[in-house]
Scaffold this motif. Structure first.
Motif, PDB file in Angstrom:
ATOM      1  N   VAL A 100     -32.842  19.173  38.144  1.00  0.00           N
ATOM      2  CA  VAL A 100     -32.028  18.079  37.624  1.00  0.00           C
ATOM      3  C   VAL A 100     -30.746  18.041  38.438  1.00  0.00           C
ATOM      4  O   VAL A 100     -30.018  19.033  38.532  1.00  0.00           O
ATOM      5  CB  VAL A 100     -31.697  18.280  36.129  1.00  0.00           C
ATOM      6  CG1 VAL A 100     -30.777  17.179  35.624  1.00  0.00           C
ATOM      7  CG2 VAL A 100     -32.966  18.350  35.298  1.00  0.00           C
ATOM      8  N   VAL A 101     -30.487  16.882  39.053  1.00  0.00           N
ATOM      9  CA  VAL A 101     -29.286  16.695  39.871  1.00  0.00           C
ATOM     10  C   VAL A 101     -28.357  15.766  39.112  1.00  0.00           C
ATOM     11  O   VAL A 101     -28.802  14.713  38.621  1.00  0.00           O
ATOM     12  CB  VAL A 101     -29.663  16.075  41.241  1.00  0.00           C
ATOM     13  CG1 VAL A 101     -28.415  15.791  42.070  1.00  0.00           C
ATOM     14  CG2 VAL A 101     -30.620  16.991  41.993  1.00  0.00           C
ATOM     15  N   ALA A 102     -27.103  16.134  38.999  1.00  0.00           N
ATOM     16  CA  ALA A 102     -26.115  15.294  38.313  1.00  0.00           C
ATOM     17  C   ALA A 102     -25.019  14.913  39.292  1.00  0.00           C
ATOM     18  O   ALA A 102     -24.531  15.757  40.048  1.00  0.00           O
ATOM     19  CB  ALA A 102     -25.520  16.020  37.122  1.00  0.00           C
ATOM     20  N   LEU A 103     -24.656  13.625  39.307  1.00  0.00           N
ATOM     21  CA  LEU A 103     -23.533  13.147  40.111  1.00  0.00           C
ATOM     22  C   LEU A 103     -22.372  12.925  39.144  1.00  0.00           C
ATOM     23  O   LEU A 103     -22.433  12.046  38.265  1.00  0.00           O
ATOM     24  CB  LEU A 103     -23.911  11.864  40.841  1.00  0.00           C
ATOM     25  CG  LEU A 103     -25.170  11.939  41.717  1.00  0.00           C
ATOM     26  CD1 LEU A 103     -25.335  10.660  42.529  1.00  0.00           C
ATOM     27  CD2 LEU A 103     -25.167  13.138  42.632  1.00  0.00           C
ATOM     28  N   LEU A 104     -21.329  13.727  39.307  1.00  0.00           N
ATOM     29  CA  LEU A 104     -20.255  13.808  38.329  1.00  0.00           C
ATOM     30  C   LEU A 104     -18.953  13.228  38.869  1.00  0.00           C
ATOM     31  O   LEU A 104     -18.603  13.475  40.029  1.00  0.00           O
ATOM     32  CB  LEU A 104     -20.016  15.268  37.960  1.00  0.00           C
ATOM     33  CG  LEU A 104     -21.260  16.042  37.514  1.00  0.00           C
ATOM     34  CD1 LEU A 104     -20.993  17.536  37.553  1.00  0.00           C
ATOM     35  CD2 LEU A 104     -21.667  15.601  36.123  1.00  0.00           C
ATOM     36  N   PRO A 105     -18.210  12.507  38.022  1.00  0.00           N
ATOM     37  CA  PRO A 105     -16.913  11.978  38.454  1.00  0.00           C
ATOM     38  C   PRO A 105     -15.913  13.112  38.614  1.00  0.00           C
ATOM     39  O   PRO A 105     -16.134  14.221  38.124  1.00  0.00           O
ATOM     40  CB  PRO A 105     -16.517  11.048  37.298  1.00  0.00           C
ATOM     41  CG  PRO A 105     -17.182  11.662  36.103  1.00  0.00           C
ATOM     42  CD  PRO A 105     -18.489  12.213  36.620  1.00  0.00           C
ATOM     43  N   PRO A 106     -14.784  12.850  39.290  1.00  0.00           N
ATOM     44  CA  PRO A 106     -13.743  13.881  39.399  1.00  0.00           C
ATOM     45  C   PRO A 106     -13.274  14.299  38.011  1.00  0.00           C
ATOM     46  O   PRO A 106     -13.199  13.485  37.084  1.00  0.00           O
ATOM     47  CB  PRO A 106     -12.614  13.176  40.156  1.00  0.00           C
ATOM     48  CG  PRO A 106     -13.266  12.022  40.830  1.00  0.00           C
ATOM     49  CD  PRO A 106     -14.426  11.623  39.969  1.00  0.00           C
ATOM     50  N   PHE A 107     -12.962  15.572  37.880  1.00  0.00           N
ATOM     51  CA  PHE A 107     -12.516  16.095  36.591  1.00  0.00           C
ATOM     52  C   PHE A 107     -10.997  16.102  36.534  1.00  0.00           C
ATOM     53  O   PHE A 107     -10.341  16.357  37.534  1.00  0.00           O
ATOM     54  CB  PHE A 107     -13.009  17.534  36.384  1.00  0.00           C
ATOM     55  CG  PHE A 107     -14.500  17.644  36.326  1.00  0.00           C
ATOM     56  CD1 PHE A 107     -15.189  17.262  35.205  1.00  0.00           C
ATOM     57  CD2 PHE A 107     -15.218  18.107  37.419  1.00  0.00           C
ATOM     58  CE1 PHE A 107     -16.569  17.345  35.152  1.00  0.00           C
ATOM     59  CE2 PHE A 107     -16.592  18.209  37.378  1.00  0.00           C
ATOM     60  CZ  PHE A 107     -17.269  17.829  36.239  1.00  0.00           C
TER      61      PHE A 107
END
Length: 78
Positions: free
Chosen positions: A68-75
């Motif tokens: 499972v690959v997740a593309l995450l916004p900046p934290f």
């Protein structure tokens, strides 16, 4: 099938929260390149997680069919 999950601005750009892609085995760079061609992510900043672990976009990583690959916004902290 590799599941790709999208969050934040990336989800807005793709107009979906996730999709399953048919690859038997593919590198992370190739997957990101294909997604960039499909959705034009040039202006977006995001991190990548594979199986809930943050990895560098430049890592030489071969994805398996159950990943499972997740593309995450900046934290932002606070």
């Amino acid at each position: 099938m590799i599941e790709v999950k999208y969050f934040g601005a990336v989800a807005e750009k793709t107009k979906c929260e996730f999709e399953k892609l048919s690859f038997s085995e593919v590198s992370l760079q190739k997957l990101l390149q294909d997604l960039n061609e499909k959705y034009e992510f040039e202006s977006l900043t995001f991190s990548v997680a594979v199986n809930q672990k943050i990895v560098s976009k430049t890592t030489d990583f071969t994805l398996q069919t159950s990943d499972v690959v997740a593309l995450l916004p900046p934290f932002a902290g606070g």
